[in-house]
Design an enzyme around this catalytic site. Sequence first.
Site, PDB file in Angstrom:
ATOM      1  N   LYS A 140       0.906  -1.172   0.069  1.00  0.00           N
ATOM      2  CA  LYS A 140      -0.042  -0.078   0.097  1.00  0.00           C
ATOM      3  C   LYS A 140       0.757   1.329   0.014  1.00  0.00           C
ATOM      4  O   LYS A 140       2.010   1.246   0.530  1.00  0.00           O
ATOM      5  CB  LYS A 140      -1.068   0.106   1.111  1.00  0.00           C
ATOM      6  CG  LYS A 140      -0.198  -0.436   2.702  1.00  0.00           C
ATOM      7  CD  LYS A 140       0.626   0.359   3.137  1.00  0.00           C
ATOM      8  CE  LYS A 140       0.627   1.958   3.307  1.00  0.00           C
ATOM      9  NZ  LYS A 140       1.866   2.552   4.044  1.00  0.00           N
ATOM     10  N   TYR A 225      -4.515   4.147   6.209  1.00  0.00           N
ATOM     11  CA  TYR A 225      -4.835   3.239   7.387  1.00  0.00           C
ATOM     12  C   TYR A 225      -6.314   3.544   7.826  1.00  0.00           C
ATOM     13  O   TYR A 225      -7.027   2.920   8.246  1.00  0.00           O
ATOM     14  CB  TYR A 225      -3.913   3.080   8.317  1.00  0.00           C
ATOM     15  CG  TYR A 225      -2.868   2.132   7.870  1.00  0.00           C
ATOM     16  CD1 TYR A 225      -2.859   0.762   8.068  1.00  0.00           C
ATOM     17  CD2 TYR A 225      -1.676   2.749   7.670  1.00  0.00           C
ATOM     18  CE1 TYR A 225      -1.659   0.025   7.778  1.00  0.00           C
ATOM     19  CE2 TYR A 225      -0.611   1.951   7.247  1.00  0.00           C
ATOM     20  CZ  TYR A 225      -0.762   0.642   7.263  1.00  0.00           C
ATOM     21  OH  TYR A 225       0.392  -0.072   6.853  1.00  0.00           O
TER      22      TYR A 225
HETATM   23  P1  NDP Z   1      12.490   1.892   2.030  1.00  0.00           P
HETATM   24  O1  NDP Z   1      12.898   2.972   1.510  1.00  0.00           O
HETATM   25  O2  NDP Z   1      12.930   1.281   3.284  1.00  0.00           O
HETATM   26  O3  NDP Z   1      12.884   0.523   0.838  1.00  0.00           O
HETATM   27  C1  NDP Z   1      12.292   0.901  -0.272  1.00  0.00           C
HETATM   28  C2  NDP Z   1      13.513  -0.257  -1.189  1.00  0.00           C
HETATM   29  O4  NDP Z   1      12.723  -0.008  -2.801  1.00  0.00           O
HETATM   30  C3  NDP Z   1      14.757   0.340  -1.286  1.00  0.00           C
HETATM   31  O5  NDP Z   1      15.413  -0.213  -0.296  1.00  0.00           O
HETATM   32  C4  NDP Z   1      15.311  -0.157  -2.801  1.00  0.00           C
HETATM   33  O6  NDP Z   1      15.363  -1.788  -2.525  1.00  0.00           O
HETATM   34  C5  NDP Z   1      13.966  -0.350  -3.675  1.00  0.00           C
HETATM   35  N1  NDP Z   1      14.056   1.052  -4.758  1.00  0.00           N
HETATM   36  C6  NDP Z   1      13.871   0.934  -5.742  1.00  0.00           C
HETATM   37  N2  NDP Z   1      13.971   2.110  -6.309  1.00  0.00           N
HETATM   38  C7  NDP Z   1      13.901   3.055  -5.560  1.00  0.00           C
HETATM   39  C8  NDP Z   1      14.342   4.360  -5.436  1.00  0.00           C
HETATM   40  N3  NDP Z   1      14.350   5.026  -6.601  1.00  0.00           N
HETATM   41  N4  NDP Z   1      14.275   5.037  -4.242  1.00  0.00           N
HETATM   42  C9  NDP Z   1      14.448   4.310  -3.384  1.00  0.00           C
HETATM   43  N5  NDP Z   1      14.288   3.209  -3.113  1.00  0.00           N
HETATM   44  C10 NDP Z   1      14.114   2.346  -4.186  1.00  0.00           C
HETATM   45  O7  NDP Z   1      10.947   1.864   1.904  1.00  0.00           O
HETATM   46  P2  NDP Z   1       9.851   1.122   2.709  1.00  0.00           P
HETATM   47  O8  NDP Z   1      10.296  -0.473   2.609  1.00  0.00           O
HETATM   48  O9  NDP Z   1       9.413   1.501   4.190  1.00  0.00           O
HETATM   49  O10 NDP Z   1       8.391   1.208   1.903  1.00  0.00           O
HETATM   50  C11 NDP Z   1       8.358   0.428   0.678  1.00  0.00           C
HETATM   51  C12 NDP Z   1       6.891   0.250   0.310  1.00  0.00           C
HETATM   52  O11 NDP Z   1       6.344  -0.392   1.372  1.00  0.00           O
HETATM   53  C13 NDP Z   1       5.994   1.476   0.487  1.00  0.00           C
HETATM   54  O12 NDP Z   1       5.169   1.460  -0.801  1.00  0.00           O
HETATM   55  C14 NDP Z   1       5.258   1.703   1.629  1.00  0.00           C
HETATM   56  O13 NDP Z   1       4.289   2.282   1.889  1.00  0.00           O
HETATM   57  C15 NDP Z   1       5.189   0.348   2.034  1.00  0.00           C
HETATM   58  N6  NDP Z   1       5.207  -0.112   3.673  1.00  0.00           N
HETATM   59  C16 NDP Z   1       4.386  -0.609   3.962  1.00  0.00           C
HETATM   60  C17 NDP Z   1       3.961  -1.093   5.354  1.00  0.00           C
HETATM   61  C18 NDP Z   1       2.882  -1.849   5.957  1.00  0.00           C
HETATM   62  O14 NDP Z   1       2.848  -1.865   7.036  1.00  0.00           O
HETATM   63  N7  NDP Z   1       2.220  -2.274   5.203  1.00  0.00           N
HETATM   64  C19 NDP Z   1       5.042  -0.453   6.298  1.00  0.00           C
HETATM   65  C20 NDP Z   1       6.272   0.340   5.702  1.00  0.00           C
HETATM   66  C21 NDP Z   1       6.371   0.423   4.217  1.00  0.00           C
HETATM   67  P3  NDP Z   1      16.819  -2.227  -3.555  1.00  0.00           P
HETATM   68  O15 NDP Z   1      18.022  -1.631  -2.783  1.00  0.00           O
HETATM   69  O16 NDP Z   1      16.713  -3.553  -2.986  1.00  0.00           O
HETATM   70  O17 NDP Z   1      16.517  -1.819  -4.868  1.00  0.00           O
END
Ligand code: NDP
Length: 373
Positions: A140, A225
Site C-alpha cells: 500500500k 490506514y
Molecule cells: P524503503 O526506502 O525502506 O525501501 C524501499 C526499497 O525500494 C529500497 O530499499 C530499494 O531496494 C527499492 N527501490 C527501488 N527504487 C528505489 C528508488 N528510486 N528510491 C528508493 N528505493 C528504491 O521503503 P519502505 O520499505 O519503508 O517502503 C516500501 C513500500 O512499502 C512503500 O510503498 C510503503 O508504503 C510500503 N510500506 C508498507 C508498510 C505496511 O505496514 N504495510 C510499512 C512500511 C512500508 P533495493 O535497494 O533492493 O532496490
Amino acid sequence: MKTRRNFLQAAGLSAVALSLPSFPGYAALSKSEPLSKNSQDRVLRVAIMGLGSYGTRVAEAMQDCKRAKLVGVISGTPSKVETWKSKYGIPDKNCYNYENFDAIKDNPDIDVVYVITPNALHKDQVIRVAKAGKHVICEKPMAVNAADGQAMVDACKAAGVFFLIGYRMHFEANTLEVVRMRKAGEFGEIKFFQGLSGFRIGDPTQWRLNPALSGGGAMMDIGIYSINGARYMTGEEPIWVTAQEVKTDPVKFKEGIDETITFQMGFPSGVIASCLSTYSMNNLDKFFLNGTQGFAEMQPSTGYGPIEGRTHKGPLGKPHVTHQTTQMDAMAAIILDGAQPEIPVDGEEGVKDMKIIDAIFEAVKTGKKVSLV
Ligand code: NDP
C-alpha cells in the site's frame, strides 16, 4: 508444533474467514500453480522486489510461515542481494535487478512477486510482473492515484494472475473480532467512526518526502490506514468526503507532500467518519467505532502490534501473531487454494482506497464536498 488449524485459530481466521474455494473476478489459477486436491500442502514461493526497511520485515516474518517461503529477490543493490542470498539460502538463478526481472517468466521456481518499493514505482513494476505471468502482491498504497490502480488491476486480469495488496490488518485477529462483532450486530446500528493515523517523519531527503516517488505525503503513507479502516470497521463505502489541510513546514513538506489533513466521510446509512492523517505527530494510531448498542476502541489500531483495545463487552484479547507472518500464510491460501479472506485484499480493494484519496486531495484543493457516487 503449530498445525494449520492452530495457526488459523491463533490468527483469528476461521474456515469462514478463509473460505474455499472461489475467488471471483479472476481467471483460473496460473499455469505454474494448478489448483489440485493437495494444494493445501503446497508452499507459495515468493520473490521480494525492493530490499528496504519493509521488505526486510516481511522477509523476517516469512521465516515463521507454514505456507509461504522466500525464494527470490529483485533489487537494485548488489550488496543487499549477496547478504540476502546467504541469509535466506536464495540461489543465484532467483536473483534479478530492475532491468532484467521480466526474465522471471522463464523461472518455474517463483510463483509470486511481492512489490515493496516506493509508491510511484508500483504501477510499472506490477504490470511488468503480471506480463511475466507471475502472481503479484503489492504494498500500500497500490499506486499514486485510482487510474493507475485500475490499470494495474486490468493488467493482472488480462494476464490471469492474482493481484493482492499488502493490507496486513485484514488478517489481524483483534481487527477481525471487531468486524465479526459488527457483522453480528453487537454494536447495534453503526453511527460513527474515528481514525487517527500519523507519525513524525524524520530525514527530509527520504523518498517519502519526494512527490515523484511517493505521490503524496502522510495521506498515501499512513492516512490510508484510517480510510481503509473506516471501510472495514463500518462495512460501508463512503459516498462523500470533505477535507482540510494544515501545513506548518512548507520546506520539508513541499508542494505535493501533505503534512496534516483532517477529513470527513459520509456513508450511505448515515454513518459519518472523522479522521486525521499526519507526518507531524507521534502516538497517533487509534480507531473508535460507535454504535447504538456499543463501541470498539483500538489503540494501537494499525501499528505492527500487539493491537490492543476494548469494546463495551470488555478487552480485545486475541493473541498477537506477527502481522506479516499471518498475512503471507493467508495470501498463500488465497493464491494456492482459492481461499476468500473475510476482508478483501484484492486489487479492486486497493482501487477503492485510491479513489477516496483522489477525492480527499480534490476536497483539499477546492474546499468543497466531493461526491464519490
Ligand atoms: P524503503 O526506502 O525502506 O525501501 C524501499 C526499497 O525500494 C529500497 O530499499 C530499494 O531496494 C527499492 N527501490 C527501488 N527504487 C528505489 C528508488 N528510486 N528510491 C528508493 N528505493 C528504491 O521503503 P519502505 O520499505 O519503508 O517502503 C516500501 C513500500 O512499502 C512503500 O510503498 C510503503 O508504503 C510500503 N510500506 C508498507 C508498510 C505496511 O505496514 N504495510 C510499512 C512500511 C512500508 P533495493 O535497494 O533492493 O532496490
